[in-house]
Design a protein around this motif. Sequence first.
Motif, PDB file in Angstrom:
ATOM      1  N   UNK A 248     -29.075  -3.685  11.632  1.00  0.00           N
ATOM      2  CA  UNK A 248     -29.975  -4.491  11.191  1.00  0.00           C
ATOM      3  C   UNK A 248     -29.622  -5.946  11.250  1.00  0.00           C
ATOM      4  N   UNK A 249     -30.621  -6.699  11.651  1.00  0.00           N
ATOM      5  CA  UNK A 249     -30.633  -8.236  11.423  1.00  0.00           C
ATOM      6  C   UNK A 249     -31.703  -8.508  10.691  1.00  0.00           C
ATOM      7  N   UNK A 250     -31.358  -9.319   9.398  1.00  0.00           N
ATOM      8  CA  UNK A 250     -32.489  -9.613   8.341  1.00  0.00           C
ATOM      9  C   UNK A 250     -32.698 -11.047   8.234  1.00  0.00           C
ATOM     10  N   UNK A 251     -33.739 -11.535   8.341  1.00  0.00           N
ATOM     11  CA  UNK A 251     -34.059 -13.014   8.201  1.00  0.00           C
ATOM     12  C   UNK A 251     -35.122 -13.214   7.204  1.00  0.00           C
TER      13      UNK A 251
ATOM     14  N   UNK B  12     -38.184 -10.748   7.943  1.00  0.00           N
ATOM     15  CA  UNK B  12     -38.444  -9.941   9.008  1.00  0.00           C
ATOM     16  C   UNK B  12     -36.892  -9.172   9.365  1.00  0.00           C
ATOM     17  N   UNK B  13     -37.195  -7.662   9.481  1.00  0.00           N
ATOM     18  CA  UNK B  13     -35.787  -6.971   9.637  1.00  0.00           C
ATOM     19  C   UNK B  13     -35.975  -6.380  11.261  1.00  0.00           C
ATOM     20  N   UNK B  14     -34.847  -6.495  11.922  1.00  0.00           N
ATOM     21  CA  UNK B  14     -34.992  -6.182  13.159  1.00  0.00           C
ATOM     22  C   UNK B  14     -33.755  -4.942  13.244  1.00  0.00           C
ATOM     23  N   UNK B  15     -33.954  -3.854  14.098  1.00  0.00           N
ATOM     24  CA  UNK B  15     -32.991  -2.846  14.136  1.00  0.00           C
ATOM     25  C   UNK B  15     -32.735  -2.469  15.700  1.00  0.00           C
ATOM     26  N   UNK B  16     -31.546  -2.568  15.672  1.00  0.00           N
ATOM     27  CA  UNK B  16     -30.887  -2.457  17.402  1.00  0.00           C
ATOM     28  C   UNK B  16     -30.359  -1.259  17.514  1.00  0.00           C
ATOM     29  N   UNK B  17     -30.063  -0.863  18.780  1.00  0.00           N
ATOM     30  CA  UNK B  17     -29.582   0.522  19.163  1.00  0.00           C
ATOM     31  C   UNK B  17     -28.154   0.829  18.764  1.00  0.00           C
ATOM     32  N   UNK B  18     -27.358  -0.423  18.343  1.00  0.00           N
ATOM     33  CA  UNK B  18     -26.030  -0.369  18.143  1.00  0.00           C
ATOM     34  C   UNK B  18     -25.840  -1.730  17.185  1.00  0.00           C
ATOM     35  N   UNK B  19     -24.564  -1.655  16.470  1.00  0.00           N
ATOM     36  CA  UNK B  19     -24.353  -2.776  15.630  1.00  0.00           C
ATOM     37  C   UNK B  19     -24.187  -4.038  16.667  1.00  0.00           C
TER      38      UNK B  19
END
Length: 209
Positions: free
Chosen positions: A99-102, A63-70
């Motif tokens: 991005x945050x990848x689990x 699962x990959x989450x993409x945010x507006x800023x790091x």
Amino acid sequence: MTDQERATRPRPRLPAALALLLPALTSALLLVLIPALPAQAHDRLESSAPADGAVLDIAPTSVVLTFSAPPIGLGAKVVVTGPDGAVVSSGDPRVVDRTVTEDLAGDLPAGQYRVEWRVTSSDGHPVSGELTYTASAPAPSTSPPSSSSTNAAPATASPASPSSSPAVDDDVPAGAASSSGPQGWVLAGVAVLALALAAGVGTALRRRR
């Protein structure tokens, strides 16, 4: 109108009701604006893979989450729950840029998955949320082959079936080889008769002499 008359003329005043309401309106406006200002500074989730509510052909393995800023890597947490209620997320997520990848592990069956995430925003405030997705088919199995197939003895060539006619050794005399069959017994009998006949003839000749 002279300057003296303008100076002595009474100035218009606000209505008494408006004067009483003005402080209350100012306070209400501040209460609305002040909490909203810090919230705009927090990082927000822009997209995810899988997307929230998506229906996939096969269960994904990450699962990959993409945010507006790091976001800040410290305190990042992603928990993915499978259709049977088992947690399938594997270890701590990887935070790279925005991005945050689990990664997911274990059995990944078909059904609905739930993703709960929490990260530390770049401004230091924690932000969290959740999403769901559905898989129509399980992920391909990556389990190692079973021990029965691994430990199976290698196939060996079956021994050649004996020939219908025994092989004849070149070193054995032809007579010895033929005497083992019925033909050999016949020849042996003829030889015995010939020897007996020869002995009888010899005895008869000696008597005549």
